[in-house]
Scaffold this motif. Structure first.
Motif, PDB file in Angstrom:
ATOM      1  N   UNK A 139       0.847  -1.298  -0.268  1.00  0.00           N
ATOM      2  CA  UNK A 139      -0.073   0.014   0.027  1.00  0.00           C
ATOM      3  C   UNK A 139       0.841   1.128   0.095  1.00  0.00           C
ATOM      4  N   UNK A 140       2.161   1.231   0.317  1.00  0.00           N
ATOM      5  CA  UNK A 140       2.696   2.527   0.417  1.00  0.00           C
ATOM      6  C   UNK A 140       3.582   2.629  -1.210  1.00  0.00           C
ATOM      7  N   UNK A 141       3.117   2.050  -1.900  1.00  0.00           N
ATOM      8  CA  UNK A 141       3.631   2.026  -3.367  1.00  0.00           C
ATOM      9  C   UNK A 141       3.247   3.301  -3.864  1.00  0.00           C
ATOM     10  N   UNK A 142       4.051   4.343  -4.421  1.00  0.00           N
ATOM     11  CA  UNK A 142       3.827   5.804  -4.808  1.00  0.00           C
ATOM     12  C   UNK A 142       2.663   5.739  -5.928  1.00  0.00           C
ATOM     13  N   UNK A 143       1.958   6.812  -5.694  1.00  0.00           N
ATOM     14  CA  UNK A 143       0.701   6.680  -6.714  1.00  0.00           C
ATOM     15  C   UNK A 143       1.330   6.656  -8.199  1.00  0.00           C
ATOM     16  N   UNK A 144       2.489   7.232  -8.714  1.00  0.00           N
ATOM     17  CA  UNK A 144       2.714   7.128  -9.994  1.00  0.00           C
ATOM     18  C   UNK A 144       3.148   5.895 -10.411  1.00  0.00           C
ATOM     19  N   UNK A 145       3.913   4.965  -9.376  1.00  0.00           N
ATOM     20  CA  UNK A 145       3.993   3.765  -9.512  1.00  0.00           C
ATOM     21  C   UNK A 145       2.939   2.776  -9.948  1.00  0.00           C
ATOM     22  N   UNK A 146       1.989   2.990  -8.912  1.00  0.00           N
ATOM     23  CA  UNK A 146       0.549   2.232  -9.035  1.00  0.00           C
ATOM     24  C   UNK A 146       0.149   2.524 -10.657  1.00  0.00           C
ATOM     25  N   UNK A 147      -0.005   3.693 -11.063  1.00  0.00           N
ATOM     26  CA  UNK A 147      -0.280   3.878 -12.233  1.00  0.00           C
ATOM     27  C   UNK A 147       0.450   3.011 -13.177  1.00  0.00           C
ATOM     28  N   UNK A 148       1.778   3.306 -13.377  1.00  0.00           N
ATOM     29  CA  UNK A 148       2.470   2.233 -14.205  1.00  0.00           C
ATOM     30  C   UNK A 148       2.465   0.915 -14.163  1.00  0.00           C
ATOM     31  N   UNK A 149       2.053   0.191 -12.809  1.00  0.00           N
ATOM     32  CA  UNK A 149       1.777  -0.941 -12.592  1.00  0.00           C
ATOM     33  C   UNK A 149       0.560  -1.461 -13.401  1.00  0.00           C
ATOM     34  N   UNK A 150      -0.663  -0.610 -13.099  1.00  0.00           N
ATOM     35  CA  UNK A 150      -1.678  -0.970 -13.808  1.00  0.00           C
ATOM     36  C   UNK A 150      -1.701  -0.829 -15.374  1.00  0.00           C
ATOM     37  N   UNK A 151      -0.916  -0.037 -15.911  1.00  0.00           N
ATOM     38  CA  UNK A 151      -0.601   0.216 -17.303  1.00  0.00           C
ATOM     39  C   UNK A 151       0.095  -1.263 -17.783  1.00  0.00           C
ATOM     40  N   UNK A 152       0.855  -1.912 -16.938  1.00  0.00           N
ATOM     41  CA  UNK A 152       1.701  -3.246 -17.156  1.00  0.00           C
ATOM     42  C   UNK A 152       0.710  -4.103 -17.097  1.00  0.00           C
ATOM     43  N   UNK A 153      -0.360  -4.144 -16.209  1.00  0.00           N
ATOM     44  CA  UNK A 153      -1.175  -5.246 -16.089  1.00  0.00           C
ATOM     45  C   UNK A 153      -1.928  -5.236 -17.464  1.00  0.00           C
TER      46      UNK A 153
END
Length: 217
Positions: free
Chosen positions: A109-123
């Motif tokens: 949950x402490x993943x930075x928001x820009x990284x969450x976005x990047x990971x969603x795009x990766x998914x």
């Protein structure tokens, strides 16, 4: 014009839910079509949606049915959806349980928001992201276990092309990159994977990656 990816967020903690909704909803790549406080809330809202989510970002520790318990139900209702887990828990058994249930990735949950976005795009591109802390816990757990031969008989029944595609998925290539590498269409890649799932008696890419982890010990 690029089509925005329909996204659902399931999170019971109001500050985190609102932060994710505010940030991800403002990104041009996503359209937040469903914001839920629990799995039960998610399924209550789902029938009224005009556009179902293709990406689901879900907490694990939810009131009522947990995120992991809800995973198979989401995939039964939305077989094309990709579910990325977001949690404070990093223990290997819980991560492994989520992957076996159908999650394509697992973030803290402490993943930075820009990284969450990047990971969603990766998914969305066919990837399976995992936070470094989570990956370390999982790798350490499996290193302590003896090697296991998993689904050896079923794996032997895979065709040469199916074996190649499975290897590419295990190496983290997106479906598009696999299609480009083998000179086939995206639909052909998905058809091969559906055949693999039938032969291995599994239902998702998450379970395929879980088998790979077991094989590697």
């Amino acid at each position: 014009m690029q089509t925005r990816l329909p996204l659902a967020i399931i999170e019971d903690q109001t500050p985190i839910r609102e932060m994710l909704h505010y940030y991800l909803g403002a990104q041009p790549e996503f359209e937040c079509v469903l914001i839920a406080v629990s799995m039960e809330d998610f399924f209550r809202q789902l029938p009224a949606l005009g556009t179902p989510p293709v990406l689901v970002l879900s907490d694990v520790g939810l009131p009522g049915r947990s995120g992991i318990e809800g995973l198979p139900l989401i995939l039964a209702r939305l077989p094309e959806a990709q579910v990325l887990m977001l949690s404070v828990f990093t223990d290997a058994p819980r991560v492994f349980e989520a992957i076996c249930a159908g999650a394509v990735g697992y973030l803290v949950k402490n993943t930075p928001l820009p990284l969450i976005k990047a990971h969603l795009l990766e998914v969305a591109a066919g990837g399976s992201p995992m936070s470094p802390a989570v990956a370390r816990h999982v790798l350490h757990a499996f290193r302590r276990q003896p090697p296991v031969a998993v689904a050896a008989t079923a794996t032997a029944r895979l065709t040469a092309r199916e074996q190649e595609i499975v290897t590419a998925v295990e190496e983290g290539l997106s479906y598009k990159l696999i299609a480009d590498a083998f000179g086939i269409t995206l639909d052909t890649v998905k058809n091969h994977l559906r055949a693999v799932y039938r032969k291995l008696h599994i239902n998702s890419k998450g379970e395929l990656l879980a088998l790979a982890l077991k094989r590697r010990g």
